[in-house]
Design an enzyme around this catalytic site. Structure first.
Site, PDB file in Angstrom:
ATOM      1  N   HIS A  36     -12.595 -26.644  -4.736  1.00  0.00           N
ATOM      2  CA  HIS A  36     -12.554 -26.404  -6.182  1.00  0.00           C
ATOM      3  C   HIS A  36     -11.185 -25.865  -6.617  1.00  0.00           C
ATOM      4  CE1 HIS A  36     -16.818 -27.096  -5.706  1.00  0.00           C
ATOM      5  NE2 HIS A  36     -16.844 -26.131  -4.812  1.00  0.00           N
TER       6      HIS A  36
ATOM      7  N   GLU B 237     -15.879 -18.828  -6.243  1.00  0.00           N
ATOM      8  CA  GLU B 237     -15.675 -19.586  -5.020  1.00  0.00           C
ATOM      9  C   GLU B 237     -14.236 -20.079  -4.930  1.00  0.00           C
ATOM     10  OE1 GLU B 237     -17.378 -23.600  -2.758  1.00  0.00           O
ATOM     11  OE2 GLU B 237     -18.156 -23.010  -4.717  1.00  0.00           O
TER      12      GLU B 237
ATOM     13  N   GLU C  31     -19.104 -23.950   4.878  1.00  0.00           N
ATOM     14  CA  GLU C  31     -19.666 -23.042   3.892  1.00  0.00           C
ATOM     15  C   GLU C  31     -19.699 -21.674   4.569  1.00  0.00           C
ATOM     16  OE1 GLU C  31     -20.464 -23.712   0.861  1.00  0.00           O
ATOM     17  OE2 GLU C  31     -20.991 -25.835   0.696  1.00  0.00           O
TER      18      GLU C  31
ATOM     19  N   HIS D 117     -15.331 -23.689   1.710  1.00  0.00           N
ATOM     20  CA  HIS D 117     -16.254 -23.462   0.610  1.00  0.00           C
ATOM     21  C   HIS D 117     -17.082 -22.204   0.854  1.00  0.00           C
ATOM     22  CE1 HIS D 117     -15.833 -27.361  -1.522  1.00  0.00           C
ATOM     23  NE2 HIS D 117     -15.499 -27.811  -0.318  1.00  0.00           N
TER      24      HIS D 117
END
Length: 320
Positions: A110, A147, A284, A202
Protein backbone atom coordinates in the site's frame (compact mmCIF):
# COMPACT_ATOMS: atom_id res chain seq x y z
CA UNK A 1 -3.94 -5.94 4.61
CA UNK A 2 -7.40 -7.26 5.23
CA UNK A 3 -8.73 -10.30 3.41
CA UNK A 4 -11.82 -8.22 2.73
CA UNK A 5 -10.67 -6.04 -0.14
CA UNK A 6 -10.18 -5.88 -3.88
CA UNK A 7 -7.07 -8.03 -4.04
CA UNK A 8 -7.95 -10.26 -1.11
CA UNK A 9 -11.04 -12.42 -1.37
CA UNK A 10 -11.98 -14.31 1.82
CA UNK A 11 -9.96 -17.54 1.87
CA UNK A 12 -11.89 -20.77 1.52
CA UNK A 13 -11.74 -23.33 4.36
CA UNK A 14 -8.78 -25.62 3.95
CA UNK A 15 -9.24 -29.39 3.94
CA UNK A 16 -7.10 -31.28 6.35
CA UNK A 17 -4.22 -32.99 4.67
CA UNK A 18 -2.42 -36.08 5.76
CA UNK A 19 0.88 -34.42 5.07
CA UNK A 20 0.55 -30.93 6.50
CA UNK A 21 3.66 -29.00 5.63
CA UNK A 22 5.10 -27.28 8.68
CA UNK A 23 7.90 -24.81 8.86
CA UNK A 24 9.48 -26.76 11.68
CA UNK A 25 9.82 -29.88 9.53
CA UNK A 26 11.32 -28.01 6.64
CA UNK A 27 14.72 -27.95 8.35
CA UNK A 28 15.70 -25.13 6.07
CA UNK A 29 16.35 -22.44 8.63
CA UNK A 30 18.81 -22.94 11.51
CA UNK A 31 17.03 -22.69 14.82
CA UNK A 32 13.50 -22.83 13.40
CA UNK A 33 12.74 -26.17 15.01
CA UNK A 34 13.66 -24.78 18.40
CA UNK A 35 11.17 -21.97 17.91
CA UNK A 36 8.38 -24.41 17.11
CA UNK A 37 9.18 -26.56 20.14
CA UNK A 38 9.15 -23.53 22.43
CA UNK A 39 5.73 -22.52 21.15
CA UNK A 40 4.34 -26.05 21.48
CA UNK A 41 5.36 -26.01 25.11
CA UNK A 42 3.44 -22.78 25.71
CA UNK A 43 -0.10 -24.07 25.21
CA UNK A 44 -3.10 -24.17 22.92
CA UNK A 45 -3.34 -21.92 19.88
CA UNK A 46 -6.98 -21.99 18.91
CA UNK A 47 -9.34 -19.24 20.04
CA UNK A 48 -7.61 -18.40 23.35
CA UNK A 49 -10.25 -15.87 24.39
CA UNK A 50 -13.23 -18.04 23.52
CA UNK A 51 -14.41 -15.65 20.86
CA UNK A 52 -14.87 -18.34 18.24
CA UNK A 53 -12.77 -16.37 15.74
CA UNK A 54 -10.22 -19.08 15.02
CA UNK A 55 -11.56 -19.99 11.60
CA UNK A 56 -9.05 -22.75 10.86
CA UNK A 57 -7.84 -25.24 13.44
CA UNK A 58 -4.43 -26.89 13.05
CA UNK A 59 -4.58 -30.31 11.41
CA UNK A 60 -3.85 -33.42 13.42
CA UNK A 61 -0.41 -33.65 11.85
CA UNK A 62 0.52 -30.02 12.34
CA UNK A 63 2.14 -28.86 15.60
CA UNK A 64 -0.01 -27.15 18.21
CA UNK A 65 1.48 -23.70 18.66
CA UNK A 66 0.52 -20.94 21.04
CA UNK A 67 -0.61 -18.04 18.88
CA UNK A 68 -1.24 -15.67 21.74
CA UNK A 69 1.64 -16.13 24.16
CA UNK A 70 -0.70 -14.82 26.88
CA UNK A 71 1.78 -15.87 29.54
CA UNK A 72 4.50 -13.67 28.06
CA UNK A 73 4.96 -9.99 28.91
CA UNK A 74 4.02 -7.58 26.11
CA UNK A 75 7.57 -6.30 25.80
CA UNK A 76 8.75 -2.67 25.63
CA UNK A 77 6.31 0.19 25.65
CA UNK A 78 4.99 0.70 22.08
CA UNK A 79 6.89 3.35 20.18
CA UNK A 80 7.33 4.57 16.65
CA UNK A 81 11.01 5.35 17.21
CA UNK A 82 12.74 3.80 14.17
CA UNK A 83 15.93 3.35 16.18
CA UNK A 84 14.26 1.63 19.10
CA UNK A 85 15.87 -1.75 18.56
CA UNK A 86 18.17 -1.96 21.56
CA UNK A 87 15.81 -4.31 23.38
CA UNK A 88 15.52 -6.78 20.51
CA UNK A 89 17.08 -10.15 21.23
CA UNK A 90 20.05 -10.94 18.99
CA UNK A 91 19.23 -13.43 16.28
CA UNK A 92 21.47 -16.24 15.18
CA UNK A 93 24.15 -14.89 12.85
CA UNK A 94 23.63 -15.45 9.16
CA UNK A 95 25.95 -17.79 7.34
CA UNK A 96 29.21 -16.25 6.21
CA UNK A 97 29.51 -14.87 2.71
CA UNK A 98 28.45 -11.87 0.68
CA UNK A 99 25.25 -11.16 -1.20
CA UNK A 100 27.09 -8.97 -3.65
CA UNK A 101 25.44 -9.34 -7.04
CA UNK A 102 22.11 -10.42 -5.56
CA UNK A 103 19.05 -8.23 -6.17
CA UNK A 104 16.20 -8.07 -3.67
CA UNK A 105 13.01 -6.13 -4.34
CA UNK A 106 11.03 -5.04 -1.28
CA UNK A 107 7.38 -4.25 -1.85
CA UNK A 108 5.97 -2.16 1.02
CA UNK A 109 2.26 -2.95 0.88
CA UNK A 110 0.00 0.00 0.00
CA UNK A 111 0.91 3.65 -0.32
CA UNK A 112 0.40 6.18 2.49
CA UNK A 113 -1.34 8.49 -0.01
CA UNK A 114 -3.74 5.95 -1.51
CA UNK A 115 -6.66 7.21 0.56
CA UNK A 116 -6.46 10.53 -1.31
CA UNK A 117 -6.69 8.82 -4.70
CA UNK A 118 -9.61 6.40 -4.48
CA UNK A 119 -10.53 6.84 -8.15
CA UNK A 120 -7.07 5.85 -9.30
CA UNK A 121 -6.65 2.86 -6.98
CA UNK A 122 -10.13 1.54 -7.79
CA UNK A 123 -9.23 1.22 -11.47
CA UNK A 124 -9.31 -2.45 -12.53
CA UNK A 125 -6.16 -4.24 -13.70
CA UNK A 126 -5.73 -7.73 -15.13
CA UNK A 127 -4.10 -10.21 -12.76
CA UNK A 128 -4.23 -13.17 -15.12
CA UNK A 129 -7.05 -15.06 -13.41
CA UNK A 130 -9.32 -12.06 -12.96
CA UNK A 131 -9.61 -8.30 -12.91
CA UNK A 132 -8.97 -6.59 -9.59
CA UNK A 133 -8.71 -3.04 -8.32
CA UNK A 134 -5.31 -1.43 -8.77
CA UNK A 135 -4.60 -1.24 -5.03
CA UNK A 136 -6.23 -0.61 -1.65
CA UNK A 137 -5.63 1.78 1.21
CA UNK A 138 -4.64 -1.01 3.56
CA UNK A 139 -5.80 -1.38 7.14
CA UNK A 140 -4.81 0.20 10.47
CA UNK A 141 -4.81 -0.43 14.19
CA UNK A 142 -7.79 0.72 16.25
CA UNK A 143 -5.65 3.69 17.29
CA UNK A 144 -5.01 4.74 13.69
CA UNK A 145 -1.49 3.42 13.04
CA UNK A 146 -1.71 2.57 9.36
CA UNK A 147 -0.53 -0.51 7.55
CA UNK A 148 1.17 1.73 4.97
CA UNK A 149 3.25 3.38 7.70
CA UNK A 150 4.12 0.00 9.19
CA UNK A 151 5.20 -1.54 5.89
CA UNK A 152 7.47 1.37 4.99
CA UNK A 153 9.13 1.32 8.40
CA UNK A 154 9.85 -2.42 8.25
CA UNK A 155 10.97 -2.07 4.62
CA UNK A 156 13.55 0.58 5.55
CA UNK A 157 14.91 -1.58 8.35
CA UNK A 158 15.01 -4.61 6.06
CA UNK A 159 16.84 -2.68 3.34
CA UNK A 160 19.57 -1.68 5.79
CA UNK A 161 20.07 -5.27 6.93
CA UNK A 162 20.26 -6.63 3.39
CA UNK A 163 22.59 -3.89 2.20
CA UNK A 164 24.91 -4.75 5.07
CA UNK A 165 25.12 -8.21 3.49
CA UNK A 166 26.06 -6.69 0.12
CA UNK A 167 22.70 -7.09 -1.64
CA UNK A 168 21.29 -4.56 -4.09
CA UNK A 169 17.87 -3.55 -2.74
CA UNK A 170 15.08 -1.89 -4.71
CA UNK A 171 11.66 -0.68 -3.55
CA UNK A 172 8.39 -0.76 -5.46
CA UNK A 173 7.49 2.48 -3.68
CA UNK A 174 8.94 4.54 -0.86
CA UNK A 175 6.07 6.91 -0.09
CA UNK A 176 7.42 9.03 -2.92
CA UNK A 177 4.45 8.53 -5.25
CA UNK A 178 1.07 10.19 -5.02
CA UNK A 179 -0.59 6.74 -5.14
CA UNK A 180 0.09 3.12 -6.04
CA UNK A 181 1.75 1.46 -7.81
CA UNK A 182 -0.96 -0.93 -8.91
CA UNK A 183 -0.53 -4.61 -8.13
CA UNK A 184 0.44 -5.44 -11.71
CA UNK A 185 3.12 -2.76 -11.73
CA UNK A 186 4.46 -3.98 -8.40
CA UNK A 187 5.00 -7.39 -9.98
CA UNK A 188 6.55 -5.83 -13.07
CA UNK A 189 9.09 -3.91 -10.98
CA UNK A 190 10.45 -7.15 -9.55
CA UNK A 191 10.42 -8.82 -12.95
CA UNK A 192 12.29 -6.00 -14.69
CA UNK A 193 14.87 -5.93 -11.89
CA UNK A 194 15.48 -9.67 -12.48
CA UNK A 195 15.23 -9.94 -8.72
CA UNK A 196 16.61 -12.97 -6.97
CA UNK A 197 13.86 -12.57 -4.38
CA UNK A 198 10.87 -10.30 -3.83
CA UNK A 199 9.04 -9.86 -0.53
CA UNK A 200 5.81 -7.90 -0.16
CA UNK A 201 5.34 -6.66 3.41
CA UNK A 202 1.88 -6.37 4.94
CA UNK A 203 -0.13 -6.52 8.16
CA UNK A 204 -3.59 -8.02 8.23
CA UNK A 205 -6.95 -6.52 9.17
CA UNK A 206 -8.75 -9.58 10.53
CA UNK A 207 -11.06 -9.79 13.56
CA UNK A 208 -9.90 -9.29 17.13
CA UNK A 209 -8.68 -12.54 18.64
CA UNK A 210 -7.21 -13.67 15.34
CA UNK A 211 -3.48 -13.42 15.83
CA UNK A 212 -0.10 -14.29 14.41
CA UNK A 213 1.83 -14.00 11.15
CA UNK A 214 1.57 -15.92 7.91
CA UNK A 215 3.51 -16.05 4.67
CA UNK A 216 1.53 -16.19 1.42
CA UNK A 217 2.94 -18.35 -1.38
CA UNK A 218 1.95 -18.29 -5.06
CA UNK A 219 -0.20 -21.14 -6.30
CA UNK A 220 0.27 -22.62 -9.76
CA UNK A 221 -1.50 -20.35 -12.25
CA UNK A 222 -1.34 -20.38 -16.04
CA UNK A 223 -3.96 -17.98 -17.35
CA UNK A 224 -3.58 -14.87 -19.48
CA UNK A 225 -0.44 -13.00 -18.48
CA UNK A 226 0.01 -15.16 -15.37
CA UNK A 227 2.31 -18.18 -15.41
CA UNK A 228 3.62 -18.98 -11.95
CA UNK A 229 4.78 -22.52 -12.76
CA UNK A 230 8.50 -21.67 -12.78
CA UNK A 231 8.39 -19.75 -9.50
CA UNK A 232 6.14 -21.92 -7.32
CA UNK A 233 8.93 -24.13 -5.95
CA UNK A 234 11.55 -21.42 -5.29
CA UNK A 235 8.89 -19.14 -3.82
CA UNK A 236 7.88 -21.88 -1.39
CA UNK A 237 11.52 -22.34 -0.43
CA UNK A 238 11.80 -18.59 0.18
CA UNK A 239 8.55 -18.51 2.16
CA UNK A 240 9.45 -21.46 4.38
CA UNK A 241 12.80 -19.93 5.25
CA UNK A 242 11.22 -16.56 6.07
CA UNK A 243 8.52 -18.17 8.21
CA UNK A 244 11.07 -20.22 10.12
CA UNK A 245 13.35 -17.29 10.87
CA UNK A 246 10.42 -14.96 11.62
CA UNK A 247 9.09 -17.17 14.42
CA UNK A 248 12.60 -17.63 15.79
CA UNK A 249 13.58 -13.97 15.82
CA UNK A 250 10.29 -12.26 16.72
CA UNK A 251 8.84 -14.85 19.07
CA UNK A 252 5.54 -14.53 17.20
CA UNK A 253 3.47 -17.63 16.50
CA UNK A 254 1.98 -18.58 13.14
CA UNK A 255 -1.55 -17.42 12.42
CA UNK A 256 -4.35 -19.03 14.42
CA UNK A 257 -6.94 -18.29 11.72
CA UNK A 258 -5.38 -19.36 8.39
CA UNK A 259 -2.67 -21.83 7.46
CA UNK A 260 -3.64 -24.61 9.89
CA UNK A 261 -0.80 -23.62 12.22
CA UNK A 262 1.94 -23.79 9.58
CA UNK A 263 2.34 -20.04 8.99
CA UNK A 264 2.05 -20.75 5.26
CA UNK A 265 -0.88 -20.04 2.94
CA UNK A 266 -1.03 -20.66 -0.83
CA UNK A 267 -3.22 -18.37 -2.93
CA UNK A 268 -4.04 -17.80 -6.59
CA UNK A 269 -6.00 -14.55 -6.33
CA UNK A 270 -3.19 -12.05 -5.77
CA UNK A 271 -1.96 -10.09 -8.76
CA UNK A 272 1.37 -9.36 -7.13
CA UNK A 273 2.09 -13.10 -7.06
CA UNK A 274 0.27 -14.25 -10.19
CA UNK A 275 2.17 -11.84 -12.44
CA UNK A 276 5.60 -12.39 -10.92
CA UNK A 277 8.25 -14.20 -12.95
CA UNK A 278 10.75 -14.24 -10.06
CA UNK A 279 10.53 -15.88 -6.62
CA UNK A 280 8.11 -13.85 -4.52
CA UNK A 281 6.09 -14.11 -1.31
CA UNK A 282 3.90 -11.89 0.84
CA UNK A 283 4.20 -11.76 4.61
CA UNK A 284 1.38 -10.67 6.91
CA UNK A 285 3.40 -9.75 10.00
CA UNK A 286 0.41 -9.76 12.35
CA UNK A 287 -3.19 -8.59 12.74
CA UNK A 288 -3.52 -4.84 13.23
CA UNK A 289 -7.09 -5.20 14.49
CA UNK A 290 -6.12 -7.34 17.45
CA UNK A 291 -4.89 -5.33 20.44
CA UNK A 292 -2.12 -7.75 21.37
CA UNK A 293 -0.74 -8.00 17.85
CA UNK A 294 -1.14 -4.24 17.46
CA UNK A 295 1.01 -3.66 20.55
CA UNK A 296 3.82 -5.47 18.75
CA UNK A 297 3.29 -3.92 15.34
CA UNK A 298 3.42 -0.40 16.82
CA UNK A 299 6.61 -1.14 18.75
CA UNK A 300 9.85 -0.02 17.10
CA UNK A 301 11.95 -2.71 18.78
CA UNK A 302 9.57 -5.42 17.60
CA UNK A 303 9.57 -4.03 14.05
CA UNK A 304 13.36 -4.33 14.08
CA UNK A 305 12.95 -7.99 15.01
CA UNK A 306 10.42 -8.41 12.21
CA UNK A 307 12.89 -6.95 9.71
CA UNK A 308 15.63 -9.21 11.05
CA UNK A 309 13.41 -12.28 10.78
CA UNK A 310 12.54 -11.49 7.17
CA UNK A 311 16.15 -10.64 6.35
CA UNK A 312 17.52 -13.87 7.83
CA UNK A 313 15.06 -15.85 5.72
CA UNK A 314 16.00 -14.01 2.53
CA UNK A 315 19.72 -14.38 3.24
CA UNK A 316 19.29 -18.11 3.87
CA UNK A 317 17.37 -18.49 0.59
CA UNK A 318 19.89 -16.54 -1.48
CA UNK A 319 22.83 -18.45 -0.09
CA UNK A 320 21.12 -21.78 -0.63
Amino acid sequence: MSYVGPDFDPPQPRRRRGRALTVAAAALVPGALLGWVMYEAMGDSADPDGSGNAAVRPSDTAPTISATSDDKPPGPTPTDDPTADSTSAPSAPAASGSLKGKVVVIDPGHNPNNFQHTTEINRKVNIGTNWKECDTTGTSTNDGYTEAKFTLDVAHRLRTLLQEQGATVKFTQDGDRSWGPCVDERAEIGNKAHADAVVSIHADGASAGQRGFHVILPGKVDEGAANTGPIVAPSRDLGERIAGSFVRVTGSAPSNYVGAGTGLVTRKDLGGLNLSTVPKVFIECGNMRDSKDAAQLTNGAWRQKAARGISDGIVSFLRG
